[in-house]
Design a protein around this motif. Sequence first.
Motif, PDB file in Angstrom:
ATOM      1  N   ASP A   1      -2.182  -3.138  -3.642  1.00 28.92           N
ATOM      2  CA  ASP A   1      -3.201  -2.709  -2.675  1.00 28.92           C
ATOM      3  C   ASP A   1      -3.431  -1.223  -2.966  1.00 28.92           C
ATOM      4  O   ASP A   1      -3.042  -0.729  -4.034  1.00 28.92           O
TER       5      ASP A   1
ATOM      6  N   ARG B   1       0.835  -1.196   0.000  1.00 27.72           N
ATOM      7  CA  ARG B   1       0.000   0.000   0.000  1.00 27.72           C
ATOM      8  C   ARG B   1       0.872   1.249   0.000  1.00 27.72           C
ATOM      9  O   ARG B   1       1.847   1.309   0.749  1.00 27.72           O
TER      10      ARG B   1
ATOM     11  N   ASP C   1     -15.646   8.505  -4.891  1.00 26.45           N
ATOM     12  CA  ASP C   1     -14.219   8.285  -4.690  1.00 26.45           C
ATOM     13  C   ASP C   1     -13.704   9.491  -3.923  1.00 26.45           C
ATOM     14  O   ASP C   1     -14.504  10.310  -3.445  1.00 26.45           O
TER      15      ASP C   1
ATOM     16  N   ASN D   1      -9.633  -0.202  -7.829  1.00 25.39           N
ATOM     17  CA  ASN D   1      -9.597  -1.581  -8.311  1.00 25.39           C
ATOM     18  C   ASN D   1     -10.788  -2.402  -7.803  1.00 25.39           C
ATOM     19  O   ASN D   1     -11.457  -3.091  -8.571  1.00 25.39           O
TER      20      ASN D   1
ATOM     21  N   GLY E   1      -9.285 -11.389  -4.381  1.00 24.83           N
ATOM     22  CA  GLY E   1      -7.985 -10.868  -4.844  1.00 24.83           C
ATOM     23  C   GLY E   1      -6.872 -11.855  -4.572  1.00 24.83           C
ATOM     24  O   GLY E   1      -6.112 -12.229  -5.473  1.00 24.83           O
TER      25      GLY E   1
ATOM     26  N   PHE F   1     -13.931   3.959  -6.068  1.00 18.96           N
ATOM     27  CA  PHE F   1     -14.066   3.487  -7.445  1.00 18.96           C
ATOM     28  C   PHE F   1     -12.687   3.150  -7.995  1.00 18.96           C
ATOM     29  O   PHE F   1     -12.318   3.486  -9.108  1.00 18.96           O
TER      30      PHE F   1
END
Length: 421
Positions: A151, A79, A247, A226, A350, A224
């Motif tokens: 991520d 991340r 978003d 992945n 995922g 909005f």
Amino acid sequence: MIDNFNVESEMYKEVVNQFDEVAGIIDLDPNLRERLKYPQRALTVSFPFRRDEYEEVETVIGYRVQHVLSMGPTKGGIRYAENVNFGEVTALAMLMSWKCAIVGLPYGGAKGGVAIDPSPLSRAEKQRVTRRYTAEILPILGVDKDIPAPDMGTDEQVMAWIMDTYSHFMGSAQPAIVTGKPVSIGGSITRREATGRGAIAIANEACKKLGHSFSDSRVVVQGFGNVGRYAALDSYERGAKVTAVSDIGGGVMNDKGINIPELFKHMSKNDSVKGFSGAEEIDGSKILEIPCDILIPAAIGGVITSKNASNIDTKIVLEGANSPTTVNAHKMLEDSGIVVIPDVIANAGGVTASYFEWVQDTQNYLWKEHQIYERLVDVLTTSFDEVWKISINNNCDLRTAALMKGIKKVAAAKLTRGLFP
Ligand code: NAD
């Protein structure tokens, strides 16, 4: 920068609270109960970073945390976000351990993070940060040791740079070192869409069990990226009405249902859903309180709290994001009859698709797209079914049931392997 060394992050406390509650219910061995609150291995790195227009060299902090090393290599995303800290990365690595165990993957949990805001970075800057971070954590990475994935704030391109950097150090191409990479270097066609589509496959099963029709549902999505965009697209393709999405830039709403493929076209030219002509603009901060049948937080953690839980008007909360609901808020939602499908199963698509990608890369064998999708849905719906049964048999919510399954499995592996030395 020093603030980022805070182990006692809110998310860590939340994840440990969840763990403690379930450890009590399953009467977990007291030694393991203490042991599993901490990562087995964690690396904090600091490295110099030069922006394109630079006057001084900045110091950037990064982490790679491996929670459980007993069940195979560790697996988890990386991340990039300004507020990434050691506690948060540790919490996310713990969630990954439970998640992999719940869906039966041969991995322990890991997570990585770099404390930097990726949005203002140029492509060259992002590439420099990624390559240097990869070089710093290289000693604990490996195709059979620890395999990163994307991520928040990272994507296929970032995975390609990690793969390239690692391969340079190893002296040969190593596609299996990351998952979620571009198809041209061994990525899986379905990985990009797997988390969002997997979440909707599970929501569809939940609707069947609850006697609702998924295709007649109104769906609201926060985030909005992945996860959020493919959850929205899959909902739209199944005939449900996606009435609002948001978003970080804002939100849009259309009671008749947003045309998601059109919104995809808008997103190919814009950074935000804001400004989409097929819907009205709304205040993005209120998205979670819009009445709907399925609410999907798919952005960041800690967004459903005791402050807003009583304003949530939905039948199902489907946790696309990791740890979006606090422990107190979760109790409030369940008390008001809302079914929460927890992150550890809802977004497990995922890592499941990542596992298929890794198997294909290690064996140099490619499956067809439909084979991967069918296997993905099979793993997720079978695991969800097992979690559902545990919840019925133990008269508990789905998060408790899922964690009971995951924690028991990790504990069994640790006890079977025994103590060294
Ligand atoms: P991403 O970076 O692709 O997208 C994040 C989205 O959230 C963006 O649309 C962004 O604008 C939005 N966002 C960020 N802050 C926001 C805010 N304060 N309010 C509203 N929207 C905001 O990230 P992603 O990969 O989609 O991940 C989203 C979540 O899902 C994270 O919690 C991540 O850990 C979790 N997750 C991701 C995957 C995966 O495969 N990518 C798998 C499992 C879990």
